[in-house]
Enzyme design. Structure first.
Site, PDB file in Angstrom:
ATOM      1  N   TRP A   1      -6.210  -8.655  11.124  1.00  0.00           N
ATOM      2  CA  TRP A   1      -4.787  -8.312  11.155  1.00  0.00           C
ATOM      3  C   TRP A   1      -4.470  -7.358  12.295  1.00  0.00           C
ATOM      4  O   TRP A   1      -3.387  -7.437  12.896  1.00  0.00           O
ATOM      5  CB  TRP A   1      -4.358  -7.748   9.802  1.00  0.00           C
TER       6      TRP A   1
ATOM      7  N   ASP B   1      -0.150  -0.273   9.483  1.00  0.00           N
ATOM      8  CA  ASP B   1       0.016  -1.419   8.585  1.00  0.00           C
ATOM      9  C   ASP B   1      -0.752  -1.091   7.310  1.00  0.00           C
ATOM     10  O   ASP B   1      -1.980  -1.096   7.303  1.00  0.00           O
ATOM     11  CB  ASP B   1      -0.523  -2.683   9.250  1.00  0.00           C
TER      12      ASP B   1
ATOM     13  N   LYS C   1       0.825  -7.057  -2.458  1.00  0.00           N
ATOM     14  CA  LYS C   1      -0.508  -6.602  -2.857  1.00  0.00           C
ATOM     15  C   LYS C   1      -0.387  -5.603  -4.007  1.00  0.00           C
ATOM     16  O   LYS C   1      -0.819  -5.866  -5.116  1.00  0.00           O
ATOM     17  CB  LYS C   1      -1.232  -5.947  -1.684  1.00  0.00           C
TER      18      LYS C   1
END
Length: 362
Positions: free
Chosen positions: A101, A173, A197
């Site tokens: 990511w 992030d 999440k």
């Protein structure tokens, strides 16, 4: 009967948050319609919206210097929106590379400026087994910002101590470990997190940003992609994902009911100790590739002796009511995503299965 959900995302939600949504689905607070049918300009939805912001502010101790925004597009949109706002042609930003990511975030930044890799733990086999040490950071004091990914869902590593980046704005992030424990929000110029999440369902993305950092954003980009546009309109510039924000509100109520983030951290660390304990007491059978100091509390990755045993483990666990354990295609093996909604008892059920699996196949 509900299964034990170890999916990496969209992940399981706390049962009380879902039950509340079920009970209010057709008639929200006696209004005769669902919350998803209400106008986002009406007082009934605005009450939910404002409560979600207030709960986040309370739980995290968000200072007055920062603002909560609810956007869409997930973390993938933020990979582009951060540099779109804060990078100009020829300007630089530092990226700390710890996984897939962070690689994607770096690639998006290349469209807007000249980002640079300030640290990486990439190995020759294209895998990451740890986060960088402070001494390994090669930071540019003139960078527009420093970007990191706080937790790595695919390879199972996590920043347990955030780096010192000096006066440069720090952007993170936190999609896969936001709200797992108390966090000093003031250390960050901007935090972003896809909700699916720990925070709620897919469809809404949380932004926590310093107001002075937002004010520095570029004005020569479309209005919708300016953080300032959404900050000035309380995230109601256009129709927000109202049902998703309602469910975020429900989850935040559940977190507060547990005792807030200190209690949630204790619960999460208990789960991690239980699961890593099961791995470490069977080192000849379960192999955790991440260096101990970088092990993720949220996403625990390990391998069995063969791919055939990996597959058998996943299949037999599913038959026993536990789903979502197959590792990401990039990393293989097993991945246990034990986000906030996963209970300590759920993890104990898994580790009992793991002990039994060793006896049967070890």
């Amino acid at each position: 009967m509900r299964v034990i959900n170890f999916n990496a995302g969209p992940a399981g939600l706390p049962l009380p948050a879902l039950e509340q949504a079920r009970d209010e689905l057709l008639d929200f607070h006696g209004t005769g319609m669902s919350v998803m049918e209400h106008s986002h300009r009406g007082k009934d939805y605005e009450g939910v919206h404002d409560e979600a912001v207030a709960l986040l502010t309370e739980l995290l101790g968000i200072p007055d210097t920062h603002q909560v925004l609810f956007l869409t597009g997930g973390a993938s949109q933020q990979f582009a929106q951060v540099p779109m706002n804060f990078l100009t042609p020829g300007a630089s930003a530092d990226y700390l590379m710890t996984g897939v990511w962070s690689e994607k975030a770096l690639d998006e930044a290349k469209f807007y400026g000249s980002p640079r890799i300030a640290a990486t733990t990439l190995q020759a086999d294209k895998r990451y087994q740890r986060v960088p040490k402070q001494s390994e950071l090669q930071l540019d004091p003139q960078a527009a910002y420093v970007h990191l990914t706080s937790n790595n869902t695919i390879f199972g590593s996590q920043w347990h101590t955030f780096p010192d980046v000096g006066r440069v704005p720090l952007v993170a992030d936190m999609s896969s470990d936001f709200l797992w424990k108390p966090t000093d929000v003031s250390r960050f110029a901007l935090i972003y997190a896809g909700a699916q999440k720990n925070l709620g369902p897919s469809g809404v993305t949380l932004i926590l940003a310093a107001k002075d950092f937002i004010a520095k954003g570029r004005k020569d980009i479309p209005r919708y992609f300016r953080y300032s546009t959404h900050a000035e309109n309380n995230s109601l510039y256009n129709t927000p994902p109202t049902l998703a924000i309602y469910l975020v509100r429900n989850v935040l109520q559940w977190v507060k009911g547990l005792g807030g983030l200190p209690a949630l951290e204790q619960r999460n660390r208990e789960k991690a100790d239980t699961l890593y304990g099961a791995i470490d007491r069977n080192p000849g059978f379960y192999r955790a590739p991440v260096e101990r100091e970088s092990r993720s509390v949220m996403n625990v990755v390990f391998h069995l002796p063969t791919e055939e045993l990996d597959a058998a483990f996943v299949a037999q666990a599913k038959a026993a009511g536990m789903v979502g354990l197959k590792g990401h295609r990039t990393a293989g093996g097993i991945r246990v995503s034990q986000y906030n909604a996963v209970s300590p008892q759920d993890v104990k059920t898994l580790t009992s299965f793991m002990d039994h699996f060793v006896k049967m196949h070890g």
